[in-house]
Design an enzyme around this catalytic site. Structure first.
Site, mmCIF file in Angstrom:
data_model
loop_
_atom_site.group_PDB
_atom_site.id
_atom_site.type_symbol
_atom_site.label_atom_id
_atom_site.label_comp_id
_atom_site.label_asym_id
_atom_site.label_seq_id
_atom_site.Cartn_x
_atom_site.Cartn_y
_atom_site.Cartn_z
ATOM 1 C CE LYS A 134 -7.612 1.513 -4.426
ATOM 2 N NZ LYS A 134 -7.466 2.565 -3.421
ATOM 3 N NE ARG A 173 -11.602 -1.268 1.298
ATOM 4 C CZ ARG A 173 -12.423 -1.591 0.300
ATOM 5 N NH1 ARG A 173 -13.573 -2.182 0.572
ATOM 6 N NH2 ARG A 173 -12.097 -1.328 -0.944
ATOM 7 C CE LYS A 177 -4.520 -0.765 -3.484
ATOM 8 N NZ LYS A 177 -4.932 0.383 -2.753
ATOM 9 C CB CYS A 235 -11.955 7.007 -2.362
ATOM 10 S SG CYS A 235 -11.622 5.329 -1.770
HETATM 11 C C1 PBG Z 1 -7.207 4.032 -0.155
HETATM 12 C C2 PBG Z 1 -6.361 2.863 -0.315
HETATM 13 C C3 PBG Z 1 -6.673 1.508 -0.146
HETATM 14 C C4 PBG Z 1 -5.482 0.811 -0.306
HETATM 15 C C5 PBG Z 1 -4.493 1.736 -0.597
HETATM 16 N N1 PBG Z 1 -5.055 3.005 -0.619
HETATM 17 C C6 PBG Z 1 -7.928 0.834 0.267
HETATM 18 C C7 PBG Z 1 -9.139 0.900 -0.529
HETATM 19 O O1 PBG Z 1 -9.156 1.334 -1.691
HETATM 20 O O2 PBG Z 1 -10.156 0.521 0.064
HETATM 21 C C8 PBG Z 1 -5.334 -0.668 -0.143
HETATM 22 C C9 PBG Z 1 -3.970 -1.129 0.122
HETATM 23 C C10 PBG Z 1 -3.880 -2.512 0.614
HETATM 24 O O3 PBG Z 1 -4.873 -3.273 0.659
HETATM 25 O O4 PBG Z 1 -2.777 -2.877 0.994
HETATM 26 N N2 PBG Z 1 -8.075 4.282 -1.179
#
Ligand code: PBG
Length: 334
Positions: free
Chosen positions: A201, A211, A256, A135
Site C-alpha cells: 500500500k 479521506r 494499492k 492509521c
Molecule cells: C485506511 C484506508 C484508506 C483507503 C482504504 N483504507 C485511506 C488512507 O490510507 O489514507 C483508501 C481507499 C481509497 O482511496 O479508495 N487506511
C-alpha cells in the site's frame, strides 16, 4: 527455412480481429463481477444517503439503507463488499474501530442478516476512528507507534469477526499486523477466517477523495503517512512486503492503488501463489468520473478498459467503486 513474413506474405495479426466472434474467442482477459469487491461507507443515523462530493455516485449510507443495497448487489452479481465506517466520534485510540457496537460492526451484522451469502470484508485500520487521523497510535514523539498499535488492530479484527465478517483486511501498514491479527483471530476461535492484507500500500495522492468521505486525513503528527505507507518510487520493496505478509499467514495479498501501479501488480503476481487483489482507489474513480461528467470520456468504455487492464496486470480480485456500474454493463454486453 524461410520465414513467411520475409517471403510471400507479411504477418497478418488482424485476421483474428475481423469479427466479434473471433475477438471473443481470442480474448485473453475477461471481467467477471464475481471478482469485484464493492467498497462502501457506512454511517450512523437514519435514512441517510449522503453523497460524497468528490466521488460522484457514491454515498455514506445509514444502516437502514443496507438491506436494499445488498439486494441490488445480488441482482447485479456483485457478491462482496468492503466496509468503511464513519464513527459517531473520534478519539486518540480510535475506540469505535474495535467496539462491538461500532458502526462497521453494526453494518456487518445488518448486511449478513440481509444476505448471508454476501461476502463482507472488514477493513481494519484506525485512521477513520482516531482524532489525529493516523492509521496507528500517535506516540509522544509525534511518530506513529507500530508495536503499541498492533493489539488495537487485532482487537478491531476480532470485533469484526464476531460481527460476522467473512474476510479481514488490514490497511494500516504497521509491521507485523498480519501476524498479530492472525494470532488474535485464532485465539478467539476464528482460525478459519482468512486475511486479505493490504501488502503493498503506497503513500499515494490518489486517496484524497476517500479521506474526504471518511474525514480521515492526518490532523496531528506528520501531515502524511510516508513513515508507514510505501514510497511510490519502489517496487522491490513491494516484494518484501508481500513475502513478509505471506510468512505471517496472509491468505490474499493486495496492491494499492492500482492504475499507477500495474507494474507492481504484475511482479507481485509473479512472486506469489496467493490470490492477488488490486484496489482501484477513490482518486482513480474520481478522475474518471470527472472526465465522464464533463463529456470528455466515454465512461462505460473507459471503466471497462481500466478494469480489464487491472486484471491483465495480474489482479485476481478488484476492489472498485465502479463495481455496480461495471456489473450492469457486463450483463448488458453478455
Ligand atoms: C485506511 C484506508 C484508506 C483507503 C482504504 N483504507 C485511506 C488512507 O490510507 O489514507 C483508501 C481507499 C481509497 O482511496 O479508495 N487506511
Amino acid at each position: 527455412m524461410t520465414l513467411l513474413a520475409t517471403s510471400t506474405d507479411f504477418v497478418r495479426t488482424r485476421r483474428t480481429r475481423r469479427t466479434a466472434g473471433l475477438r471473443d474467442l481470442v480474448r485473453e482477459t475477461r471481467l467477471d463481477p464475481a471478482s469485484f469487491i464493492y467498497p462502501m461507507f457506512v454511517t450512523h443515523g437514519r435514512n441517510l444517503r449522503e453523497p460524497i462530493a468528490s466521488m460522484p455516485g457514491q454515498a455514506r449510507l445509514s444502516l437502514d439503507q443496507l438491506p436494499a443495497e445488498a439486494a441490488e448487489l445480488r441482482g447485479l452479481g456483485v457478491r462482496a463488499v468492503m466496509l468503511f465506517g464513519i464513527p459517531a466520534s473520534k478519539d486518540a485510540t480510535g475506540s469505535e474501530g474495535y467496539a462491538s457496537d461500532g458502526i462497521a460492526q453494526l453494518a456487518t451484522r445488518v448486511l449478513k442478516d440481509a444476505d448471508p451469502d454476501l461476502t463482507v470484508v472488514g477493513d481494519v485500520c484506525l485512521c477513520e476512528y482516531t482524532d489525529h487521523g493516523h492509521c496507528g497510535l500517535l506516540g509522544s514523539d509525534g511518530e506513529v507507534d507500530n508495536d503499541r498499535s498492533l493489539p488495537l488492530l487485532a482487537e478491531a479484527a476480532v470485533s469484526l469477526a464476531e460481527a460476522g465478517a467473512d474476510l479481514i483486511a488490514p490497511s494500516d501498514m504497521m509491521d507485523g499486523r498480519v501476524e498479530a491479527i492472525r494470532r488474535a483471530l485464532d485465539e478467539a476461535g476464528h482460525e478459519s477466517l482468512p486475511i486479505m492484507s493490504y501488502s503493498a500500500k503506497y503513500a499515494s495522492a490518489f486517496y484524497g477523495p476517500f479521506r474526504e468521505a471518511a474525514d480521515s486525513a492526518p490532523r496531528m503528527g506528520p501531515p502524511h503517512r510516508r513513515s508507514y505507507q510505501m514510497d511510490p518510487a519502489n517496487v522491490r520493496e513491494a516484494l518484501r512486503e508481500v513475502a513478509a505478509d505471506e510468512l505471517e499467514q496472509a491468505d490474499i495479498v493486495m496492491v494499492k492503488p492500482a492504475l499507477a501501479y500495474l507494474d507492481v501488480i504484475r511482479v507481485v503476481k509473479e512472486s506469489t501463489d496467493l490470490p492477488v487483489a488490486a484496489y482501484n482507489v477513490s482518486g482513480e474513480y474520481a478522475m474518471l468520473k470527472a472526465a465522464a461528467i464533463n463529456g470528455w470520456l466515454d465512461e462505460r468504455a473507459a471503466v471497462l478498459e481500466t478494469l480489464t487492464a487491472i486484471r491483465r496486470a495480474g489482479a485476481d480480485i478488484i476492489l472498485t467503486y465502479h463495481a455496480k456500474d461495471a456489473a450492469r454493463w457486463l450483463r448488458e454486453d453478455a
